[in-house]
Scaffold this motif. Structure first.
Motif, PDB file in Angstrom:
ATOM      1  N   GLN A  91      -1.344   6.321   2.022  1.00 36.87           N
ATOM      2  CA  GLN A  91      -0.581   6.364   0.722  1.00 36.87           C
ATOM      3  C   GLN A  91      -1.509   6.591  -0.363  1.00 36.87           C
ATOM      4  N   TYR A 145      -3.298   0.936  -7.703  1.00 37.19           N
ATOM      5  CA  TYR A 145      -2.129   0.539  -8.111  1.00 37.19           C
ATOM      6  C   TYR A 145      -1.273   1.654  -7.158  1.00 37.19           C
ATOM      7  N   PRO A 146      -0.478   1.338  -6.593  1.00 37.66           N
ATOM      8  CA  PRO A 146       0.432   2.262  -5.565  1.00 37.66           C
ATOM      9  C   PRO A 146       1.217   3.118  -6.448  1.00 37.66           C
ATOM     10  N   TYR A 166      -2.770   6.066  -4.114  1.00 36.49           N
ATOM     11  CA  TYR A 166      -2.955   4.981  -5.490  1.00 36.49           C
ATOM     12  C   TYR A 166      -3.451   5.533  -6.468  1.00 36.49           C
ATOM     13  N   THR A 191      -6.408  -4.056  -3.782  1.00 39.02           N
ATOM     14  CA  THR A 191      -5.109  -4.191  -3.892  1.00 39.02           C
ATOM     15  C   THR A 191      -4.525  -5.538  -3.961  1.00 39.02           C
ATOM     16  N   GLU A 220      -5.104  -1.636   4.954  1.00 40.69           N
ATOM     17  CA  GLU A 220      -5.143  -2.438   3.526  1.00 40.69           C
ATOM     18  C   GLU A 220      -5.768  -3.600   3.750  1.00 40.69           C
ATOM     19  N   GLU A 256       3.365   1.677  -0.411  1.00 46.61           N
ATOM     20  CA  GLU A 256       1.985   1.202  -0.014  1.00 46.61           C
ATOM     21  C   GLU A 256       1.436   1.072   1.295  1.00 46.61           C
ATOM     22  N   PHE A 298     -10.539   3.868  -0.216  1.00 43.30           N
ATOM     23  CA  PHE A 298     -10.025   5.064  -0.792  1.00 43.30           C
ATOM     24  C   PHE A 298     -10.547   6.300  -0.815  1.00 43.30           C
ATOM     25  N   TRP A 301      -6.243   8.155  -1.844  1.00 39.38           N
ATOM     26  CA  TRP A 301      -5.282   7.924  -0.778  1.00 39.38           C
ATOM     27  C   TRP A 301      -5.978   6.753   0.174  1.00 39.38           C
ATOM     28  N   MET A 302      -5.289   5.600   0.567  1.00 38.95           N
ATOM     29  CA  MET A 302      -5.955   4.755   1.354  1.00 38.95           C
ATOM     30  C   MET A 302      -6.391   5.203   2.577  1.00 38.95           C
TER      31      MET A 302
END
Ligand code: FAD
Length: 570
Positions: free
Chosen positions: A230, A221-222, A232, A255, A308, A226, A262, A303-304
């Protein structure tokens, strides 16, 4: 005591002893047992390894392989391996005041082995000092160290392998890379912000799917914006997480745009504990000095890394390197098994001759030695390919040869360990011998990082997606063409069998087996002792009915093969 006979001091002492001590005293001399295989140099006493390092572009002197071989063979270092395995890690959910701590306690010997590995750059050297021979030198060192103790090599491998994936997110790499690559081990359970060096793990597998990670149900979940880089929060579970005291993990989670990768530290930047809870430790049959765990993510800040929805292609960079290390680890297990078996048989006699001179035992030992050298030669050739990824041939070769080698070498190890154990007889089955540990360790690499079938399917995927990989593989193998008629015939038949893609999944193991054998034979024909290459072609490329070790045909120079493989101690 007869009157008039000379009286020895020992006999007088016995006569003077109390009756119970007399019976406990000298019963027999211990004879026909080998000296312990310790205080020897694992590198200097391994001609096949020395030759392979030179052949594949390594530099043994610059890498300090001889010094490291002496360290790995020192009695004190070997002892660390035994201590770390006798004392399994213990898991504590809470401290005595009731605070959740999720702490795994390892024996000090485990930490000492970790420190040796990291101080010698087993997790870092090809990244900090890339170029000619970097992966070859590191693979040789890992091969030596892993012979002492394999379990702690798991976090060393993951820390090493994480770099290509983390580099896909440069701002995260800038925060973490220097600390990942520091040649120092910090075992403290404190926020990573307080550490100059960190270790990295990976968490992909969930209950419903390990091979097929697309089934992952963990959600991301951000926190705000996003996308790549970013923050999460992750909610879900992981069914296998090895080395859970690593400072951070690469984790797969879904996501709204699909499975993504991540970076999840164990602590939040404010120094509070990230809500990642270990449920329990796995009760493993092998690899017991290292902990593996089941865990739940309860909003763990992460963190991503990478794009994505492209979690698998991002983490596959890490997976490819860990698969390579599985090849080194399993090759090392085989080498240690051969060292133990040949050493024992060199010193042990039965039926009037040393075991190493008994023809049937010679056949078994030489066969085990062939398998071990072929595995090591293949692994170091792939290390050279990793050193030369800017060359198209090497890139294509590494892509195909990694799943082929991971499958084949890991798959060959358990039976090899079992046979080597039997060479030692009853002593080989005892826990104060390293053989039970090598045997229990042996299936782990085959499952970890993609089991056998998954490697075979990945081989097919590589060929179907990029047919040039197969061309490169055959081009490389064909370098030995003309040197042995059995090899030429084997290679031609194999190439022919790839012309037909019908039923390909069903036949995949057969094809991958033969790819591995063709490459191993090619490497031995081009670079090894002629006795080794000849025996390998005779035993592995021609079917003569025998499936167990000890099936080398008459005329094989078994004595030469065994001599090459035997460490001389005592
Ligand atoms: C000691 C240990 C430590 C581990 N540590 C970690 C870790 O740190 N992090 C992590 O993420 N995971 C870890 N794992 C998990 C490991 O990666 C998985 O167990 C492995 O990938 C297999 O997944 P699975 O157990 O779900 O089996 P499955 O995926 O259910 O596979 C079962 C069998 O089916 C075969 N198979 C699967 N698909 C196919 C197909 N299409 N065709 C034919 N056969 C198929 C597989 O080869 C396998 O033999 C660890 C495992 C072990 C044993």
């Amino acid at each position: 005591m007869n009157a008039g006979q000379p009286v020895s001091p020992a006999a007088t002492a016995l006569d003077d002893a109390r009756p119970q001590d007399r019976y406990l005293a000298v019963t027999h001399d211990v004879v026909n047992q080998p000296p312990a295989l310790e205080d020897y140099n694992l590198f200097d006493q391994d001609p096949a390894l020395k030759e392979a390092v030179a052949r594949e572009g390594g530099d043994a002197t610059a890498a300090g392989l001889s010094e490291f071989g002496a360290l790995a063979g020192a009695r004190e270092t070997i002892e660390l391996g035994f201590r770390a395995n006798e004392n399994k890690p213990a898991f504590h959910t809470h401290d005595r005041f009731g605070n959740r701590i999720d702490q795994v306690e390892f024996h000090p010997a485990y930490h000492q082995l970790m420190a040796i590995a990291m101080e010698h750059g087993l997790h870092s050297s090809p990244w900090t000092n890339p170029g000619q021979g970097a992966h070859v030198n590191r693979a040789a060192k890992y091969y030596l160290h892993s012979q002492v103790e394999a379990a702690h090599c798991c976090p060393i491998t993951m820390t090493f392998a994480a770099i290509p994936s983390i580099r896909k997110q440069p701002e995260l790499a800038a925060l973490w890379e220097d600390r990942i690559l520091a040649n120092h081990y910090d075992s403290r359970n404190v926020p990573d912000g307080q550490k100059q060096s960190v270790t990295i793990g990976m968490a992909m597998t969930e209950k419903q799917g390990g091979s097929d990670v697309r089934a992952n149900s963990t959600r991301a979940y951000p926190v705000g914006a996003e996308g790549p880089g970013q923050a999460y929060e992750l909610v879900g579970h992981k069914w296998f997480v090895s080395a859970p005291m690593c400072d951070a993990f690469l984790v797969l989670a879904q996501t709204t745009n699909g499975l993504s990768c991540f970076l999840m530290p164990r602590w939040r930047p404010d120094g509070s504990k990230n809500p990642w809870q270990i449920q329990r430790l796995k009760n493993k049959m092998g690899n017991v000095a290292n902990a593996s765990s089941e865990a739940e993510l309860r909003g763990a800040l992460s963190w991503m890394v990478g794009d994505e929805g492209r979690g698998v292609p991002t983490i596959i960079e890490m997976v490819a390197m860990t698969r390579f290390d599985c090849m080194i680890g399993s090759s090392a297990g085989m080498r240690q098994a051969v060292a133990q078996a040949t050493h024992h048989c060199r010193h042990r006699s039965a039926f009037g001759n040393r075991l190493i001179e008994q023809p049937l035992m010679q056949n078994v030992l030489a066969d085990l030695a062939l398998e071990s050298e072929a595995a090591m030669a293949y692994t170091l050739r792939i290390a050279r390919a990793l050193d030369n990824q800017h060359l198209e041939h090497e890139r294509l070769l590494a892509r195909l040869a990694t799943p082929v080698g991971k499958y084949w070498i890991c798959k060959r190890t358990p039976n090899h360990a079992y046979e080597a154990m039997e060479c030692i007889g009853g002593n080989g089955v005892m826990e104060d011998c390293i053989m039970p540990r090598l045997l229990r360790e042996s299936p782990v690499n085959a499952v970890w990082e993609g089991s056998g079938n998954v490697q075979c399917l990945d081989t097919l995927r590589a060929i179907q997606k990029e047919p040039e990989t197969l061309d490169a593989f055959f081009r490389e193998a064909a370098e030995a063409k003309g040197s042995d008629v059995r090899f030429d015939r084997f290679l031609a038949q194999l190439q022919n069998d790839f012309a037909d893609f019908s039923d390909i999944q069903y036949r995949a193991r057969n094809l991958v087996d033969r790819l591995a054998l063709a490459m191993q034979a090619s490497l031995l024909l081009r670079g090894s002792d002629p006795a080794v290459a000849d025996a390998f072609c005779a035993a592995r490329l021609q079917s003569n009915g025998g499936l167990n070790y000890g099936n080398l045909p008459s005329g094989t120079d078994a004595a030469a093969i065994i001599k090459r493989a035997t460490p001389v101690v005592g």
